[in-house]
Design a protein around this motif. Structure first.
Motif, PDB file in Angstrom:
ATOM      1  N   ASN A  20       0.820  -1.215   0.000  1.00 55.78           N
ATOM      2  CA  ASN A  20       0.000   0.000   0.000  1.00 55.78           C
ATOM      3  C   ASN A  20       0.851   1.260   0.000  1.00 55.78           C
ATOM      4  O   ASN A  20       0.504   2.245  -0.643  1.00 55.78           O
ATOM      5  CB  ASN A  20      -0.933   0.028   1.207  1.00 55.78           C
ATOM      6  N   SER A  21       1.947   1.239   0.743  1.00 53.95           N
ATOM      7  CA  SER A  21       2.763   2.435   0.856  1.00 53.95           C
ATOM      8  C   SER A  21       4.146   2.079   1.372  1.00 53.95           C
ATOM      9  O   SER A  21       4.290   1.178   2.206  1.00 53.95           O
ATOM     10  CB  SER A  21       2.097   3.420   1.818  1.00 53.95           C
ATOM     11  N   ILE A  22       5.127   2.779   0.860  1.00 53.70           N
ATOM     12  CA  ILE A  22       6.486   2.676   1.394  1.00 53.70           C
ATOM     13  C   ILE A  22       7.090   4.065   1.298  1.00 53.70           C
ATOM     14  O   ILE A  22       6.895   4.772   0.301  1.00 53.70           O
ATOM     15  CB  ILE A  22       7.329   1.632   0.642  1.00 53.70           C
ATOM     16  N   SER A  23       7.772   4.471   2.336  1.00 51.22           N
ATOM     17  CA  SER A  23       8.353   5.808   2.351  1.00 51.22           C
ATOM     18  C   SER A  23       9.622   5.797   3.193  1.00 51.22           C
ATOM     19  O   SER A  23       9.692   5.117   4.210  1.00 51.22           O
ATOM     20  CB  SER A  23       7.342   6.797   2.934  1.00 51.22           C
ATOM     21  N   LEU A  31      20.152   5.143   0.259  1.00 54.38           N
ATOM     22  CA  LEU A  31      20.993   4.282   1.094  1.00 54.38           C
ATOM     23  C   LEU A  31      20.584   2.817   0.965  1.00 54.38           C
ATOM     24  O   LEU A  31      21.116   1.962   1.670  1.00 54.38           O
ATOM     25  CB  LEU A  31      20.903   4.708   2.571  1.00 54.38           C
ATOM     26  N   GLY A  32      19.611   2.545   0.106  1.00 47.53           N
ATOM     27  CA  GLY A  32      19.168   1.170  -0.096  1.00 47.53           C
ATOM     28  C   GLY A  32      18.095   0.713   0.884  1.00 47.53           C
ATOM     29  O   GLY A  32      17.754  -0.468   0.918  1.00 47.53           O
ATOM     30  N   ILE A  33      17.556   1.626   1.664  1.00 45.10           N
ATOM     31  CA  ILE A  33      16.562   1.259   2.677  1.00 45.10           C
ATOM     32  C   ILE A  33      15.258   0.796   2.037  1.00 45.10           C
ATOM     33  O   ILE A  33      14.695  -0.230   2.432  1.00 45.10           O
ATOM     34  CB  ILE A  33      16.324   2.431   3.655  1.00 45.10           C
ATOM     35  N   LYS A  35      14.783  -0.446  -0.937  1.00 48.13           N
ATOM     36  CA  LYS A  35      15.032  -1.747  -1.577  1.00 48.13           C
ATOM     37  C   LYS A  35      15.004  -2.862  -0.539  1.00 48.13           C
ATOM     38  O   LYS A  35      14.371  -3.893  -0.737  1.00 48.13           O
ATOM     39  CB  LYS A  35      16.374  -1.725  -2.304  1.00 48.13           C
ATOM     40  N   ARG A  36      15.676  -2.645   0.575  1.00 51.09           N
ATOM     41  CA  ARG A  36      15.729  -3.666   1.639  1.00 51.09           C
ATOM     42  C   ARG A  36      14.334  -3.925   2.218  1.00 51.09           C
ATOM     43  O   ARG A  36      13.964  -5.083   2.438  1.00 51.09           O
ATOM     44  CB  ARG A  36      16.691  -3.207   2.739  1.00 51.09           C
ATOM     45  N   LEU A  37      13.562  -2.872   2.458  1.00 48.43           N
ATOM     46  CA  LEU A  37      12.195  -3.043   2.961  1.00 48.43           C
ATOM     47  C   LEU A  37      11.352  -3.860   1.989  1.00 48.43           C
ATOM     48  O   LEU A  37      10.603  -4.752   2.393  1.00 48.43           O
ATOM     49  CB  LEU A  37      11.537  -1.684   3.197  1.00 48.43           C
ATOM     50  N   MET A  38      11.468  -3.546   0.707  1.00 45.51           N
ATOM     51  CA  MET A  38      10.708  -4.278  -0.308  1.00 45.51           C
ATOM     52  C   MET A  38      11.133  -5.744  -0.362  1.00 45.51           C
ATOM     53  O   MET A  38      10.287  -6.639  -0.420  1.00 45.51           O
ATOM     54  CB  MET A  38      10.878  -3.616  -1.677  1.00 45.51           C
ATOM     55  N   LEU A  39      12.446  -5.997  -0.346  1.00 42.54           N
ATOM     56  CA  LEU A  39      12.920  -7.387  -0.412  1.00 42.54           C
ATOM     57  C   LEU A  39      12.467  -8.191   0.809  1.00 42.54           C
ATOM     58  O   LEU A  39      12.060  -9.350   0.674  1.00 42.54           O
ATOM     59  CB  LEU A  39      14.444  -7.417  -0.549  1.00 42.54           C
ATOM     60  N   LEU A  40      12.526  -7.582   1.985  1.00 45.44           N
ATOM     61  CA  LEU A  40      12.073  -8.273   3.197  1.00 45.44           C
ATOM     62  C   LEU A  40      10.571  -8.555   3.153  1.00 45.44           C
ATOM     63  O   LEU A  40      10.126  -9.636   3.546  1.00 45.44           O
ATOM     64  CB  LEU A  40      12.426  -7.458   4.441  1.00 45.44           C
ATOM     65  N   ALA A  65      10.616   5.953  -7.870  1.00 44.10           N
ATOM     66  CA  ALA A  65       9.963   4.734  -7.405  1.00 44.10           C
ATOM     67  C   ALA A  65       9.806   3.731  -8.546  1.00 44.10           C
ATOM     68  O   ALA A  65      10.037   2.532  -8.358  1.00 44.10           O
ATOM     69  CB  ALA A  65       8.607   5.054  -6.786  1.00 44.10           C
ATOM     70  N   ILE A  66       9.441   4.213  -9.719  1.00 46.51           N
ATOM     71  CA  ILE A  66       9.301   3.316 -10.878  1.00 46.51           C
ATOM     72  C   ILE A  66      10.632   2.646 -11.174  1.00 46.51           C
ATOM     73  O   ILE A  66      10.694   1.443 -11.440  1.00 46.51           O
ATOM     74  CB  ILE A  66       8.760   4.081 -12.101  1.00 46.51           C
ATOM     75  N   GLY A  67      11.720   3.417 -11.098  1.00 48.15           N
ATOM     76  CA  GLY A  67      13.049   2.848 -11.307  1.00 48.15           C
ATOM     77  C   GLY A  67      13.367   1.757 -10.300  1.00 48.15           C
ATOM     78  O   GLY A  67      13.899   0.697 -10.659  1.00 48.15           O
ATOM     79  N   LEU A  68      13.041   1.989  -9.039  1.00 44.41           N
ATOM     80  CA  LEU A  68      13.269   0.978  -8.002  1.00 44.41           C
ATOM     81  C   LEU A  68      12.458  -0.274  -8.286  1.00 44.41           C
ATOM     82  O   LEU A  68      12.999  -1.384  -8.316  1.00 44.41           O
ATOM     83  CB  LEU A  68      12.904   1.536  -6.622  1.00 44.41           C
ATOM     84  N   TYR A  69      11.175  -0.092  -8.498  1.00 42.47           N
ATOM     85  CA  TYR A  69      10.298  -1.249  -8.682  1.00 42.47           C
ATOM     86  C   TYR A  69      10.607  -2.022  -9.959  1.00 42.47           C
ATOM     87  O   TYR A  69      10.728  -3.243  -9.939  1.00 42.47           O
ATOM     88  CB  TYR A  69       8.826  -0.820  -8.677  1.00 42.47           C
TER      89      TYR A  69
END
Length: 100
Positions: A20-23, A31-33, A35-40, A65-69
């Motif tokens: 629903n949301s990540i921030s 710092l990769g935070i 990415k780490r939250l999404m992977l976990l 965000a699109i680049g990350l996802y």
């Protein structure tokens, strides 16, 4: 939002997760935070809940965000949802198939 769980293209019996949301606070970005939250969260959805995929919506204008996802995590755009947000902006509906 008036939509049911199958609006993201899932079969009714298909277990899946939805972000629903990540921030991340501005001073801690890049710092990769995120990415780490999404992977976990993806790992938990797969191993604990046996989800077959994860879905999310992102503003069409949110290039970071699109680049990350898409580029980093491997999500694919499933469809564009016109005027998804209250201000009329379109959303990209994205999905990532999970391996068990």
């Amino acid at each position: 939002d008036g939509k049911d769980d199958t609006d993201d293209g899932a079969e009714p019996s298909e277990t899946h997760g939805h972000v629903n949301s990540i921030s991340v606070l501005r001073t801690y970005r890049r710092l990769g935070i995120a990415k780490r939250l999404m992977l976990l969260s993806q790992e938990a959805m797969s191993t604990v809940y046996k989800a077959t995929f994860v879905s999310l919506h992102v503003r069409k204008s949110n290039k970071a965000a699109i680049g990350l996802y898409r580029d980093t995590l491997g999500f694919e755009v499933a469809k564009v949802e016109k005027k998804y947000y209250g201000d009329g902006e379109d959303a990209l509906s994205m999905r990532l198939r999970l391996d068990h």
